[in-house]
Write a protein that holds these residues in place. Structure first.
Motif, PDB file in Angstrom:
ATOM      1  N   ALA A 285     -43.209  29.703  10.921  1.00 29.75           N
ATOM      2  CA  ALA A 285     -43.645  28.308  11.002  1.00 29.75           C
ATOM      3  C   ALA A 285     -42.507  27.410  11.476  1.00 29.75           C
ATOM      4  O   ALA A 285     -42.716  26.485  12.272  1.00 29.75           O
ATOM      5  N   ALA A 286     -41.287  27.685  11.002  1.00 30.57           N
ATOM      6  CA  ALA A 286     -40.136  26.876  11.412  1.00 30.57           C
ATOM      7  C   ALA A 286     -39.850  27.024  12.899  1.00 30.57           C
ATOM      8  O   ALA A 286     -39.467  26.057  13.572  1.00 30.57           O
ATOM      9  N   SER A 287     -40.027  28.235  13.425  1.00 26.06           N
ATOM     10  CA  SER A 287     -39.773  28.466  14.855  1.00 26.06           C
ATOM     11  C   SER A 287     -40.855  27.855  15.740  1.00 26.06           C
ATOM     12  O   SER A 287     -40.673  27.741  16.951  1.00 26.06           O
ATOM     13  N   HIS A 288     -41.988  27.486  15.135  1.00 24.20           N
ATOM     14  CA  HIS A 288     -43.080  26.826  15.863  1.00 24.20           C
ATOM     15  C   HIS A 288     -43.327  25.444  15.261  1.00 24.20           C
ATOM     16  O   HIS A 288     -44.461  25.068  14.978  1.00 24.20           O
ATOM     17  N   TYR A 289     -42.253  24.713  15.050  1.00 23.88           N
ATOM     18  CA  TYR A 289     -42.315  23.415  14.393  1.00 23.88           C
ATOM     19  C   TYR A 289     -43.274  22.463  15.123  1.00 23.88           C
ATOM     20  O   TYR A 289     -43.212  22.301  16.340  1.00 23.88           O
ATOM     21  N   GLY A 290     -44.175  21.854  14.343  1.00 21.10           N
ATOM     22  CA  GLY A 290     -45.113  20.887  14.888  1.00 21.10           C
ATOM     23  C   GLY A 290     -46.354  21.484  15.508  1.00 21.10           C
ATOM     24  O   GLY A 290     -47.279  20.749  15.870  1.00 21.10           O
ATOM     25  N   LYS A 291     -46.394  22.809  15.613  1.00 15.60           N
ATOM     26  CA  LYS A 291     -47.553  23.458  16.221  1.00 15.60           C
ATOM     27  C   LYS A 291     -48.571  23.861  15.142  1.00 15.60           C
ATOM     28  O   LYS A 291     -48.375  23.615  13.956  1.00 15.60           O
ATOM     29  N   THR A 292     -49.626  24.517  15.575  1.00 13.69           N
ATOM     30  CA  THR A 292     -50.718  24.867  14.660  1.00 13.69           C
ATOM     31  C   THR A 292     -50.242  25.750  13.515  1.00 13.69           C
ATOM     32  O   THR A 292     -50.634  25.557  12.353  1.00 13.69           O
ATOM     33  N   VAL A 293     -49.376  26.729  13.825  1.00 12.39           N
ATOM     34  CA  VAL A 293     -48.872  27.632  12.798  1.00 12.39           C
ATOM     35  C   VAL A 293     -48.092  26.868  11.736  1.00 12.39           C
ATOM     36  O   VAL A 293     -48.214  27.145  10.535  1.00 12.39           O
ATOM     37  N   ASP A 294     -47.314  25.901  12.154  1.00 11.62           N
ATOM     38  CA  ASP A 294     -46.516  25.104  11.222  1.00 11.62           C
ATOM     39  C   ASP A 294     -47.417  24.273  10.313  1.00 11.62           C
ATOM     40  O   ASP A 294     -47.205  24.192   9.093  1.00 11.62           O
ATOM     41  N   VAL A 295     -48.446  23.681  10.894  1.00  9.07           N
ATOM     42  CA  VAL A 295     -49.390  22.894  10.094  1.00  9.07           C
ATOM     43  C   VAL A 295     -50.119  23.792   9.093  1.00  9.07           C
ATOM     44  O   VAL A 295     -50.310  23.434   7.918  1.00  9.07           O
TER      45      VAL A 295
ATOM     46  N   LEU B 209     -33.558  33.391  15.653  1.00  7.73           N
ATOM     47  CA  LEU B 209     -34.313  33.089  14.438  1.00  7.73           C
ATOM     48  C   LEU B 209     -33.925  34.002  13.285  1.00  7.73           C
ATOM     49  O   LEU B 209     -33.593  33.523  12.191  1.00  7.73           O
ATOM     50  N   TYR B 210     -33.929  35.318  13.517  1.00 11.24           N
ATOM     51  CA  TYR B 210     -33.745  36.269  12.413  1.00 11.24           C
ATOM     52  C   TYR B 210     -32.279  36.654  12.178  1.00 11.24           C
ATOM     53  O   TYR B 210     -31.883  36.901  11.040  1.00 11.24           O
TER      54      TYR B 210
END
Length: 336
Positions: free
Chosen positions: A122-132, A250-251
């Motif tokens: 979610a952090a790597s896709h900040y602001g996107k659907t996964v993060d929400v 990321l990892y």
């Protein structure tokens, strides 16, 4: 501050905290309405029998004397005898602890896996659907009553689909032949009883998923926040400018550096899970310390209640000290 001095300081500071907890538990049990002797003998017991039993249990002594005896016994590792079974409380706790520990370990594994992978993704896709979705998940799951979630899983997988057991730790005649650790999964492997291992895992699925999913909400939020902070650091920006792959950033970089505060919370949460498993154990009739505590509260079993609470408290304190030591060893700035 040297590491040895830091460890000694943490141990010394934990002593008054334990003493305060012991005092609070002792006082609360004495001021609550009800009497363990009446609960054990019934309301119609003859007064002389009640007085005899109170004298036998030491409940006729002044409160100060009772408290002094209580603290002295705790220091000697003597939690007293249960007023229900007359067995030593420490023996009953030792019999129940492996079940709680096994449930806690499996629940923690589930919570950590969900928290780390979902939170970092979610952090790597900040602001996107996964993060929400991650934020909605953490809020919804955290507010969900653990006993209700457990009952829903029992209804779906145990009653409707009938693929998983809904209560207990093992099926009849499916316990390990030799108990080396008290953990059925480990003992089944050591005994080479693969059918027992399979049965133990089936019984662990629903309670561990129930507890693990509810706790994972905390880890998802923590991992997401700390990874987001790491991704905005200068070393991450430098790595991106050098063309390092985003997955490696990321990892291998962001998550690795974000794990220090996360490990602290995970360690403390593991200790709290032992005490927080009360509702889960009760829902699934899991024979651990949590269900033992609920059972003895009904009977006003003072020694058993005090022993269970003190056992939980000592475990939390020990784990807290170990986590602080690990943090101080990994990051010397913690000592100052």
């Amino acid at each position: 501050m040297p590491l040895k001095t830091y460890i000694l300081t943490r141990v010394i500071l934990s002593i008054p905290m334990i003493f305060i907890l012991l005092t609070v538990v002792f006082v609360i049990l004495r001021i609550l309405p009800g009497n363990p002797v009446t609960a054990m003998l019934g309301p119609k017991a003859p007064p002389e029998v009640v007085k005899s039993m109170e004298a036998q249990l030491g409940l006729d002594k002044p409160i100060i004397v009772q408290f002094g005896d209580y603290i002295a016994n705790i220091l000697r590792g003597n939690f007293g005898n249960s007023t229900v079974t007359t067995l030593p409380v420490i023996q009953e706790l030792e019999d129940r602890f492996p079940a709680t520990l096994e449930l806690t370990i499996f629940s923690m594994v589930i919570a950590v896996l969900i928290g780390i992978f979902f939170g970092s993704f979610a952090a790597s896709h900040y602001g996107k659907t996964v993060d929400v979705m991650a934020r909605i998940y953490s809020i919804f799951v955290y507010s969900m009553p653990v006993f209700w979630f457990g009952i829903m899983l029992q209804l779906i997988f145990g009653v409707w689909f009938k693929i998983l057991p809904v209560s207990g730790r093992a099926s009849p005649f499916m316990t390990p032949d030799n108990l080396y650790t008290g953990l059925y999964t480990i003992d089944a492997i050591l005994n080479g009883q693969w059918n027992v291992l399979y049965d133990a895992l089936l019984h662990l699925v629903l309670p561990s998923v129930t507890l693990g999913v509810v706790i994972s909400s905390i880890f998802v939020r923590m991992v997401r926040s700390n990874v987001l902070l790491s991704l905005s650091s200068q070393y991450v920006i430098s790595a991106r400018s050098r063309g390092v792959k985003e997955s490696k950033i990321l990892y291998a970089h962001a998550l690795k550096n974000a794990m220090i505060p996360i490990l602290t919370i995970m360690g403390l949460q593991f200790a709290l899970l032992l005490g927080g498993a009360v509702l889960t154990e009760t829902t699934f009739s899991w024979p651990g310390i949590g269900s033992y505590l609920v059972e003895r509260i009904r009977y006003r079993d003072f020694p058993a209640i005090q022993g269970a609470v003190v056992f939980f408290a000592l475990f939390v304190v020990v784990v807290s000290i170990l986590i602080d030591i690990i943090n101080a060893w990994m990051d010397p700035r913690v000592r100052y």
